[in-house]
Design a protein around this motif. Structure first.
Motif: not given
Ligand code: MN3
Length: 201
Positions: A19, A75, A125, A143, A165, A169
């Protein structure tokens, strides 16, 4: 600010390594590639760039800035709001009080946040944000984030306090399809000190 294995068993080391080292790195490379074509935009802080995206007329520039700029911001924020379970701490009195005022109780907040995270269809998210002085829960696709004015019609805008998140993934290696289990485990590794700092700021 911790080892890949630091969030075990709640978030596994392999997931954290890929990640951070692959997914997040890809967003940084993509953002830098886009900014190389727009050196004037590269001068402003990322938060300001994200808020100014509707003013970027060139769609071939705006889309990578949105996806990779959002990915990098999200992130960076996410890693900082996580901590090993032993250092997770407790919500500060001021923050816990504000949560209770807004949502009734800490448990009610966690339930509503988890629901927003579980219901986000596909990738995206869940967020706790401060909007005009009020705490709210929202969620964004891909994102995108609550800083992106004028781009995310279904999401509330505001200053992120906590984010989760829920891209596959982020959990698939360990939890496979069990996103709700990942969301439940997340509460063990929230860095409540950083969340309280975000709120105080
Ligand atoms: Mn991520």
């Amino acid at each position: 600010p911790y080892d890949f294995a630091a969030l075990e068993p709640h978030i596994d080391a392999k997931t954290m390594e890929i990640h951070h080292g692959k997914h997040h790195a890809t967003y940084i490379a993509g953002l830098n590639a886009a900014l190389a074509k727009a050196p004037d935009l590269a001068k402003q802080p990322l938060e300001e760039l994200l808020a100014a995206l509707p003013g970027v007329a060139d769609e071939t520039l705006r889309t990578p800035l949105r996806n990779h700029g959002g990915g990098h911001w999200n992130h960076t924020f996410f890693w900082e709001t996580l901590a090993p379970a032993s250092k997770s701490g407790e919500p500060s009195e001021a923050f816990a009080g504000a949560i209770s005022s807004a949502f009734g109780s800490m448990d009610a907040f966690k339930k509503a946040f988890a629901e927003a995270a579980a219901k986000r269809f596909g990738s995206g998210w869940a967020w706790l944000i401060l909007q005009d002085g009020k705490l709210k829960i929202t969620s964004t696709p891909n994102q995108d984030n609550p800083l992106m004015k004028g781009l995310v019609p279904d999401a509330e805008l505001g200053t992120p306090i906590l984010g989760l998140d829920v891209w596959e993934h982020a959990y698939y290696l360990h939890y496979q399809n069990r996103r709700p289990d990942y969301i439940a485990a997340f509460w063990n590794v929230v860095n409540w000190d950083v969340v309280a700092e975000n709120f105080a700021k």
